[in-house]
Scaffold this motif. Sequence first.
Motif, PDB file in Angstrom:
ATOM      1  N   LEU A  82       0.919  -1.197   0.138  1.00  0.00           N
ATOM      2  CA  LEU A  82      -0.117   0.060   0.155  1.00  0.00           C
ATOM      3  C   LEU A  82       1.060   1.304  -0.150  1.00  0.00           C
ATOM      4  CD1 LEU A  82      -2.700  -0.996   2.603  1.00  0.00           C
ATOM      5  CD2 LEU A  82      -2.573  -1.343   0.217  1.00  0.00           C
ATOM      6  N   SER A  83       0.327   2.119  -0.910  1.00  0.00           N
ATOM      7  CA  SER A  83       1.248   3.356  -0.940  1.00  0.00           C
ATOM      8  C   SER A  83       0.495   4.658  -0.899  1.00  0.00           C
ATOM      9  CB  SER A  83       2.208   3.446  -2.475  1.00  0.00           C
ATOM     10  OG  SER A  83       2.859   4.489  -2.542  1.00  0.00           O
ATOM     11  N   GLN A  84       1.263   5.579  -0.305  1.00  0.00           N
ATOM     12  CA  GLN A  84       0.559   7.108  -0.208  1.00  0.00           C
ATOM     13  C   GLN A  84       0.237   7.579  -1.669  1.00  0.00           C
ATOM     14  OE1 GLN A  84       2.604   5.699   1.743  1.00  0.00           O
ATOM     15  NE2 GLN A  84       2.754   6.699   3.745  1.00  0.00           N
ATOM     16  N   HIS A  85       1.455   7.415  -2.420  1.00  0.00           N
ATOM     17  CA  HIS A  85       1.163   7.857  -4.042  1.00  0.00           C
ATOM     18  C   HIS A  85       1.854   6.840  -4.954  1.00  0.00           C
ATOM     19  CE1 HIS A  85       5.339   8.689  -3.650  1.00  0.00           C
ATOM     20  NE2 HIS A  85       5.323   8.907  -2.597  1.00  0.00           N
ATOM     21  N   ILE A  86       1.737   7.177  -6.173  1.00  0.00           N
ATOM     22  CA  ILE A  86       2.332   6.572  -7.053  1.00  0.00           C
ATOM     23  C   ILE A  86       3.683   6.659  -7.123  1.00  0.00           C
ATOM     24  CG2 ILE A  86       2.037   5.861  -9.563  1.00  0.00           C
ATOM     25  CD1 ILE A  86      -0.503   7.188  -9.761  1.00  0.00           C
ATOM     26  N   GLU A  87       4.506   5.478  -7.154  1.00  0.00           N
ATOM     27  CA  GLU A  87       5.771   5.518  -7.424  1.00  0.00           C
ATOM     28  C   GLU A  87       6.079   4.102  -8.074  1.00  0.00           C
ATOM     29  OE1 GLU A  87       9.685   6.430  -4.571  1.00  0.00           O
ATOM     30  OE2 GLU A  87       7.933   5.234  -3.750  1.00  0.00           O
ATOM     31  N   THR A  88       6.425   3.919  -9.073  1.00  0.00           N
ATOM     32  CA  THR A  88       6.320   2.556  -9.842  1.00  0.00           C
ATOM     33  C   THR A  88       7.715   1.901  -9.992  1.00  0.00           C
ATOM     34  OG1 THR A  88       6.615   3.803 -11.891  1.00  0.00           O
ATOM     35  CG2 THR A  88       4.398   3.283 -11.036  1.00  0.00           C
ATOM     36  N   ARG A  89       8.763   2.685  -9.671  1.00  0.00           N
ATOM     37  CA  ARG A  89      10.194   2.293  -9.754  1.00  0.00           C
ATOM     38  C   ARG A  89      10.242   0.717  -9.547  1.00  0.00           C
ATOM     39  NH1 ARG A  89      14.403   6.030  -6.898  1.00  0.00           N
ATOM     40  NH2 ARG A  89      12.460   6.675  -6.132  1.00  0.00           N
ATOM     41  N   HIS A  90       9.901   0.496  -8.446  1.00  0.00           N
ATOM     42  CA  HIS A  90      10.317  -0.982  -7.703  1.00  0.00           C
ATOM     43  C   HIS A  90       8.797  -1.817  -8.044  1.00  0.00           C
ATOM     44  CE1 HIS A  90      13.446   0.517  -5.689  1.00  0.00           C
ATOM     45  NE2 HIS A  90      12.808   1.662  -5.334  1.00  0.00           N
ATOM     46  N   ALA A  91       7.668  -1.341  -8.052  1.00  0.00           N
ATOM     47  CA  ALA A  91       6.754  -2.230  -7.904  1.00  0.00           C
ATOM     48  C   ALA A  91       6.339  -2.956  -9.322  1.00  0.00           C
ATOM     49  CB  ALA A  91       5.305  -1.360  -7.791  1.00  0.00           C
ATOM     50  N   LEU A  92       6.374  -2.368 -10.585  1.00  0.00           N
ATOM     51  CA  LEU A  92       6.087  -2.919 -11.816  1.00  0.00           C
ATOM     52  C   LEU A  92       6.498  -4.459 -12.227  1.00  0.00           C
ATOM     53  CD1 LEU A  92       5.725  -0.052 -14.252  1.00  0.00           C
ATOM     54  CD2 LEU A  92       4.009  -1.182 -12.896  1.00  0.00           C
ATOM     55  N   GLN A  97       5.005 -10.668 -11.847  1.00  0.00           N
ATOM     56  CA  GLN A  97       5.554 -11.936 -11.388  1.00  0.00           C
ATOM     57  C   GLN A  97       4.330 -12.749 -10.531  1.00  0.00           C
ATOM     58  OE1 GLN A  97       8.943 -11.741  -9.235  1.00  0.00           O
ATOM     59  NE2 GLN A  97       9.965 -10.332 -10.859  1.00  0.00           N
ATOM     60  N   GLY A  98       3.231 -12.124 -10.551  1.00  0.00           N
ATOM     61  CA  GLY A  98       1.983 -12.834  -9.684  1.00  0.00           C
ATOM     62  C   GLY A  98       2.366 -12.713  -8.194  1.00  0.00           C
ATOM     63  N   SER A  99       1.143 -12.873  -7.524  1.00  0.00           N
ATOM     64  CA  SER A  99       1.269 -13.162  -6.126  1.00  0.00           C
ATOM     65  C   SER A  99       1.721 -11.659  -5.295  1.00  0.00           C
ATOM     66  CB  SER A  99       2.244 -14.052  -5.320  1.00  0.00           C
ATOM     67  OG  SER A  99       1.594 -15.409  -5.664  1.00  0.00           O
ATOM     68  N   PHE A 100       1.448 -10.504  -6.067  1.00  0.00           N
ATOM     69  CA  PHE A 100       1.874  -9.287  -5.901  1.00  0.00           C
ATOM     70  C   PHE A 100       0.943  -8.359  -6.183  1.00  0.00           C
ATOM     71  CE2 PHE A 100       4.227  -5.140  -6.144  1.00  0.00           C
ATOM     72  CZ  PHE A 100       4.974  -5.278  -4.692  1.00  0.00           C
ATOM     73  N   GLY A 101       0.598  -7.505  -5.208  1.00  0.00           N
ATOM     74  CA  GLY A 101      -0.409  -6.086  -5.587  1.00  0.00           C
ATOM     75  C   GLY A 101       0.463  -4.977  -5.147  1.00  0.00           C
ATOM     76  N   TYR A 102      -0.150  -3.931  -6.034  1.00  0.00           N
ATOM     77  CA  TYR A 102       0.377  -2.572  -5.524  1.00  0.00           C
ATOM     78  C   TYR A 102      -0.697  -1.505  -5.682  1.00  0.00           C
ATOM     79  CZ  TYR A 102       2.964   1.965  -5.648  1.00  0.00           C
ATOM     80  OH  TYR A 102       3.426   3.176  -5.557  1.00  0.00           O
ATOM     81  N   VAL A 132      -1.894   4.026 -11.260  1.00  0.00           N
ATOM     82  CA  VAL A 132      -0.706   3.393 -12.099  1.00  0.00           C
ATOM     83  C   VAL A 132      -0.842   2.901 -13.613  1.00  0.00           C
ATOM     84  CG1 VAL A 132       1.404   1.857 -11.946  1.00  0.00           C
ATOM     85  CG2 VAL A 132       0.049   2.679  -9.825  1.00  0.00           C
ATOM     86  N   VAL A 133      -2.029   2.179 -13.977  1.00  0.00           N
ATOM     87  CA  VAL A 133      -2.364   1.747 -14.900  1.00  0.00           C
ATOM     88  C   VAL A 133      -2.683   2.882 -15.810  1.00  0.00           C
ATOM     89  CG1 VAL A 133      -3.962   0.365 -16.350  1.00  0.00           C
ATOM     90  CG2 VAL A 133      -2.893  -0.448 -14.228  1.00  0.00           C
ATOM     91  N   ALA A 134      -3.517   3.770 -15.481  1.00  0.00           N
ATOM     92  CA  ALA A 134      -3.746   4.880 -15.972  1.00  0.00           C
ATOM     93  C   ALA A 134      -2.536   5.810 -16.423  1.00  0.00           C
ATOM     94  CB  ALA A 134      -4.585   5.938 -15.333  1.00  0.00           C
ATOM     95  N   SER A 135      -1.441   5.821 -15.624  1.00  0.00           N
ATOM     96  CA  SER A 135      -0.322   6.542 -16.072  1.00  0.00           C
ATOM     97  C   SER A 135       0.452   5.967 -17.027  1.00  0.00           C
ATOM     98  CB  SER A 135       0.332   6.862 -14.927  1.00  0.00           C
ATOM     99  OG  SER A 135       1.704   6.861 -14.964  1.00  0.00           O
ATOM    100  N   LEU A 136       0.472   4.493 -16.859  1.00  0.00           N
ATOM    101  CA  LEU A 136       1.124   3.711 -17.807  1.00  0.00           C
ATOM    102  C   LEU A 136       0.807   3.908 -19.296  1.00  0.00           C
ATOM    103  CD1 LEU A 136       1.868   0.370 -15.871  1.00  0.00           C
ATOM    104  CD2 LEU A 136       3.582   2.010 -16.713  1.00  0.00           C
ATOM    105  N   LEU A 137      -0.919   3.708 -19.458  1.00  0.00           N
ATOM    106  CA  LEU A 137      -1.498   3.915 -20.528  1.00  0.00           C
ATOM    107  C   LEU A 137      -1.243   5.296 -21.152  1.00  0.00           C
ATOM    108  CD1 LEU A 137      -5.022   2.277 -19.841  1.00  0.00           C
ATOM    109  CD2 LEU A 137      -3.121   1.605 -21.631  1.00  0.00           C
ATOM    110  N   ALA A 138      -1.145   6.270 -20.325  1.00  0.00           N
ATOM    111  CA  ALA A 138      -1.122   7.565 -20.817  1.00  0.00           C
ATOM    112  C   ALA A 138       0.426   7.687 -21.353  1.00  0.00           C
ATOM    113  CB  ALA A 138      -1.164   8.796 -19.644  1.00  0.00           C
TER     114      ALA A 138
END
Lengths: 215, 674
Positions: A82-92, A97-102, A132-138
Amino acid sequence: MRIVIAEDTALLREGLAGLLEDAGHEVVARVGDAEALLAVVAEHEPELAVVDVRMPPDYQHEGMLAAATIRGRYPQTAVLVLSQHIETRHALGLVGQGSFGYLLKDRVLDVDEFLDAATRVARGGSALDTEVVASLLAASSAASTPLARLSERELQVLGLMAEGRTNAGIAGRLWLTEKTVQTHVRSILSKLDLPANSDDHRRVLAVLTYLRGGT
Amino acid sequence: MSRLELAAGRVAWLAAVVAIAGMGAATWLSLASPGAIADQGASGLTSAWIGVLVLCVLGTRVVRRQRRQPIGWIMLAMAVLGGLTTLAEVYAFVALVTAVWDLPGGAFAGAVSTASWVLGFAGLTWIVFLFPDGQLPGRRWRLLAVTSAVAFTGAWLGAIFQPGKENPPFDRVVNPVGVPWLGGGGPLLVGWCFMIGMLACMMAVAVSAVLRFRRSSGVQRAQMKWLAYAGGLVPLALAGCLLGQLVTGTAVYGEVLFPVALVGVPLAVGVAILRYRLYDIDRLINRTLVYATLTLVLVAAFAATSAAVGVMLGRGSAWATAAATAVTVLAFRRLRGWLQAAVDRLFDRARYEGLRTVDRFLDDLRADREIPQRIAAVLAAALQDPTLELRLWLPARQGYVDCSGSPAELPHERAGRAVTMLERGDTKFAAVIHDPRLRNRPDTLAAVLGHAQLAVEVSRLQAEVSAHLADVAESRSRIVEAGYEERRRLERDLHDGAQQRLVSLGLSIRRLQRSLPDQAKVLEPALDRAVAEISQAIADLRSLAAGVRPARLDDGLAAALADLVRNLRPQVELSACRERAPAPVEAAAYFIACEGLTNAVKHAGASRITLRAEFDGPNLVVVVHDDGVGGAAPRPGSGLAGLADRVAAHGGRVSLDSPDGGGTRLEAVLPCES
């Protein structure tokens, strides 16, 4: 489901624990920092760890690093960060790989969605925040043309695929039949030149790789 | 010190004592014997004293320094010879000429004393021959050494045993040791041969000295210059005598100048061998040439003026002298400058060219064709030392900088470099690091550096000013960076503080909601609304925090810009490179993009907006371009003006091109290397 919670704000930690217990899960440990998290995961080997990104001592990405460690060492323990704001460096990388959520932290207020994501992740699936997805799509559509070939509906489906949802989940979300969703998915994958794959988290991986590669 | 060396030292002292004792005895004799001084004159005795003392002092010093240096011993031998010859001469004079006292052996003393000039010349010749290292110029010169020894000895013996009357002033008596056989035709011819051989040897030695001078370099060159200088003084002294006689009508100058020139040779030799201020010879030659010529010209001018005015006003007129003096005084300064330049040009090309180079630079500097920082290169050229470096002293920093203003150190003492300090009064203001060999030309070094002092000072002041400016720029960029840091902290506080509290609050409501008994379900819509409010508050807070400093900047500028333009209408065409720049630069670029987009969306009424953030060499270039109404201008206090300041703090620049009706193009160039 046996769950551990790592969150440094006591109020939130207790709230989360209550929420999960209310939903019938067993919260086996509640800790306030990454070090303690690794200890309780080793001790209890839970099915899910719900982890805050920023924790003592430095309030940087201790939670994310601990999540990566857990995913590497204890394959049976899924992690929901769980994050306060989007920060994708490590998450994606981990999401694919599965078994993981952000997720953004305030997603817990949509209780059913949150519990659904937690269950999905614990069963080996993925969960990636809409933002995060929206930002990636954009970013991706700014850089690549193939995305422009997708219809509005297909883009919606692609977003939900990237969020880690199953066909059934997408169908429920968009008020479509599962069959229609399947058609959209096939169309998307062929338009983006991605391999058709029945395995949900492989599909997420392919989509995310595509989106990241495009940005 | 070995016993032999100790003995040598004692012998040297003994020689000096004998020479001085001889002079003392001669002086006592001429003072005690009535008439001797009056007839012979005191000046001969005085110059003999000066010559003997100079030779004694130099001889003992040279011998003490270099035991094996024959020149020192030759000097001492000449001193002894001088002392004893003077004594013999005075003795013979008292015995034969004034004849006040009846002294035995006067005729013999006369014969010895009148023959000793040969030995004097022999000594001088050998000094020149062996100068400066005490060695023959080469193996081939051995023949000359032997020949000269034979010739001088023969000539001396011939002079002593010359039959018949003695030389003047003792020509009233017959030489008591004269050998009549030597008066015969054959021996007389041999005698002449010795004399001519002696002269030939002296000339050959002069040639050897010239050759030695040509071959010499470094220390030996300077030593040879000393000898040449002293040798040159002799004709100069002669010219002085002649001139003095012409002007004043008496020959008194000759009696002073000529011995000075003769003492000058041993003095120069001593200086050269003892290497005391060896390298001052260039300055000495230079100044001697300047002042000798100056004297000649001024005397001539004086004479010409007084003659001309004298013809007009009558001889002996006070006006003639006054006019001549005035002309001389007026001509002095100008003439000295010209002569100095001419002498430099003729005899010291390096110094002349060096000063000219500095002069040209100073002219260019005044005409704004040059910049003061180039002074180091100019000095290097003027002193012909390409390794020369200049260090400017900044008192505020208590340290040196080079001409470009970057801090620099002086080399360590033993680093094979020489350092000359430039000072004004007692305070240093610069240092020149140069080839140590420049110290061999102290005159040129001092003259060029002195000439360039003004330019160096200007350069130093400029370095000081730019150092201050650099400090200011640095503190400005520190302040801006502190600003960014503050934003980061604020953003973190918003996320970790207020946002967390709101989430906790929402979570409590949700739990409350889920634990409501069935009969209280009527509350659910109200609770949902409350949670929705809270969600909205969190979203607001997130975008507020993003305005302060978008956390997505942690993922890079491209990601942050993609987020920024995502919800804008019209849609923005974004191209941003994924290469990372330093965090403050990325933040500045982000806010520039924000400002540009805000203007385009809110005020320009644009239908098409492009945003580019790409690297151009070491610079990050951000361009926001729209096709709107244009006419945007950065007003004081506006976002754009603040941005320009911030960009300037990074050493970058912002340009705004916004003609009325022609769209707006905002471009910022941000250097990434600090």
